[in-house]
Design an enzyme around this catalytic site. Structure first.
Site, PDB file in Angstrom:
ATOM      1  N   ARG A 277     -51.378 -42.363   9.088  1.00  0.00           N
ATOM      2  CA  ARG A 277     -51.656 -41.075   9.707  1.00  0.00           C
ATOM      3  C   ARG A 277     -52.172 -41.299  11.129  1.00  0.00           C
ATOM      4  O   ARG A 277     -52.940 -42.234  11.386  1.00  0.00           O
ATOM      5  CB  ARG A 277     -52.725 -40.318   8.909  1.00  0.00           C
ATOM      6  CG  ARG A 277     -52.218 -39.725   7.607  1.00  0.00           C
ATOM      7  CD  ARG A 277     -51.253 -38.568   7.859  1.00  0.00           C
ATOM      8  NE  ARG A 277     -50.821 -37.898   6.646  1.00  0.00           N
ATOM      9  CZ  ARG A 277     -49.611 -38.027   6.091  1.00  0.00           C
ATOM     10  NH1 ARG A 277     -48.716 -38.837   6.623  1.00  0.00           N
ATOM     11  NH2 ARG A 277     -49.298 -37.347   5.013  1.00  0.00           N
TER      12      ARG A 277
ATOM     13  N   HIS B  99     -41.989 -39.557  13.153  1.00  0.00           N
ATOM     14  CA  HIS B  99     -42.372 -39.400  11.736  1.00  0.00           C
ATOM     15  C   HIS B  99     -41.135 -39.466  10.831  1.00  0.00           C
ATOM     16  O   HIS B  99     -40.899 -38.581  10.015  1.00  0.00           O
ATOM     17  CB  HIS B  99     -43.121 -38.082  11.523  1.00  0.00           C
ATOM     18  CG  HIS B  99     -44.016 -38.102  10.310  1.00  0.00           C
ATOM     19  ND1 HIS B  99     -45.266 -37.568  10.279  1.00  0.00           N
ATOM     20  CD2 HIS B  99     -43.818 -38.615   9.063  1.00  0.00           C
ATOM     21  CE1 HIS B  99     -45.814 -37.732   9.083  1.00  0.00           C
ATOM     22  NE2 HIS B  99     -44.938 -38.380   8.320  1.00  0.00           N
TER      23      HIS B  99
END
Ligand code: OXD
Length: 322
Positions: free
Chosen positions: A237, A285
């Site tokens: 993250r 991502h």
């Protein structure tokens, strides 16, 4: 058309349009949960529909919403992470929270990390830089066993990554908070082991979940613990990274490169310095994703279980946060 009387699975996110998932959820529900209707949440969803919600599948579910759903039995993340669901302080204490565990998604992650490991182990960053100057220079070839890759987090995804790297001959080390063992992987555990683990690595890959312990983990001290010339790969993250610390480690030449797939703000803003920083590879991502069918099948299956009075198969430990 939704019926206000039928048990309902609510697809819900404040930030993302989940209507594209509806077909897969309806198909899965027709198989495994007949009688359960699938509704996409909007701020206007009528209270009579909310009163029948038995399961919420979502990403950024509005804080406070789960506590207002009287029949709610399951809160399911449509991704591998659950931090965006656990940020709600008002979640009923006994509400199971689940995450996606998808072997195909783990294989996708393993491909991405294997690509990064091969890229730097075979010196392709240097070869590509030389191409810009039309320089023909063969890098020295070393065996994969001479390249040490550390994987932080050996959950479903991290374990698959570590196994895949080991199967390709890399010297693979894994770090976890609690002791774990994995064939072919040298395992380290706990805070005291972190520095010695980091000190020996050519590349470190993070697959850690976002928890209070991992937020801001990759700071100046953490980068200083890496050996000079190491490569950092972040697939966990973005909130775990202290960006100025990374930029400083790169600009001082302490870090060889960083491969970043996750960011605190996504999409990465156009004015972020990371886009143009030498040595930084930005990917959107994309390291791995579960298919709509896998997401729907797993969540509808867990919904059927909770409606039958059984525990869901993919619950996280809410205290640990993963
Ligand atoms: C996930 C992600 O949590 O894609 O699945 O980050």
């Amino acid at each position: 058309m939704s019926s206000s009387a039928a048990p309902t699975l609510l697809l819900c996110s404040e930030t993302d349009d989940l209507s594209g998932l509806r077909g897969a959820f309806e198909a899965a529900a027709a198989q495994a949960c007949p009688g359960v209707q699938v509704v996409c949440w909007t701020p206007q969803t009528p209270a009579a529909v909310l009163d029948q919600v038995v399961a919420v599948a979502g990403w950024f579910v509005p804080v406070g919403l789960p506590a207002r759903l009287p029949r709610l039995r399951l809160l399911a993340s449509i991704g591998a992470g659950v931090e965006h669901l656990l940020r709600d302080p008002g979640l009923p204490s006994d509400l199971p929270v689940t995450r996606i565990v998808d072997p195909a998604q783990a294989r996708g992650m393993a491909e991405y990390v294997l690509w990064a490991a091969l890229h730097f182990h075979r010196d392709l960053d240097r070869v590509m830089a030389r191409q810009a100057h039309r320089q023909w220079r063969m890098p020295a070839q070393r065996p994969a066993a001479a390249y040490r890759v550390g994987v932080m987090g050996l959950g479903a995804m991290g374990a698959e990554v570590a196994r895949t790297l080991a199967a390709h001959g890399f010297d693979v080390h894994g770090w976890t908070r609690r002791p774990q063992s994995l064939p072919g992987v040298t395992c380290w555990a706990g805070d005291d082991a972190l520095r010695p683990f980091l000190a020996g690595l050519d590349m470190v890959v993070s697959l850690l979940p976002l928890t209070p312990q991992t937020r801001g983990l990759f700071d100046a001290d953490w980068f200083a613990a890496l050996r000079p010339g190491a490569v950092f790969v972040n697939c966990g993250r973005g909130e775990q990274l202290v960006e100025p610390a990374l930029l400083d480690a790169l600009r001082r030449g302490h870090l060889r490169a960083a491969v970043l797939d996750v960011f605190e703000h996504e999409p990465l803003p156009a004015d972020s310095p990371l886009w143009g920083e030498p040595g930084v590879l930005v990917t959107p991502h994309m390291a791995s994703a579960a298919s709509d069918e896998a997401i729907a099948g797993q969540i509808v299956g867990d919904t059927a279980r909770v409606l039958a009075g059984q525990p869901p198969l993919h619950a996280v430990d809410r205290q640990r946060g993963y």
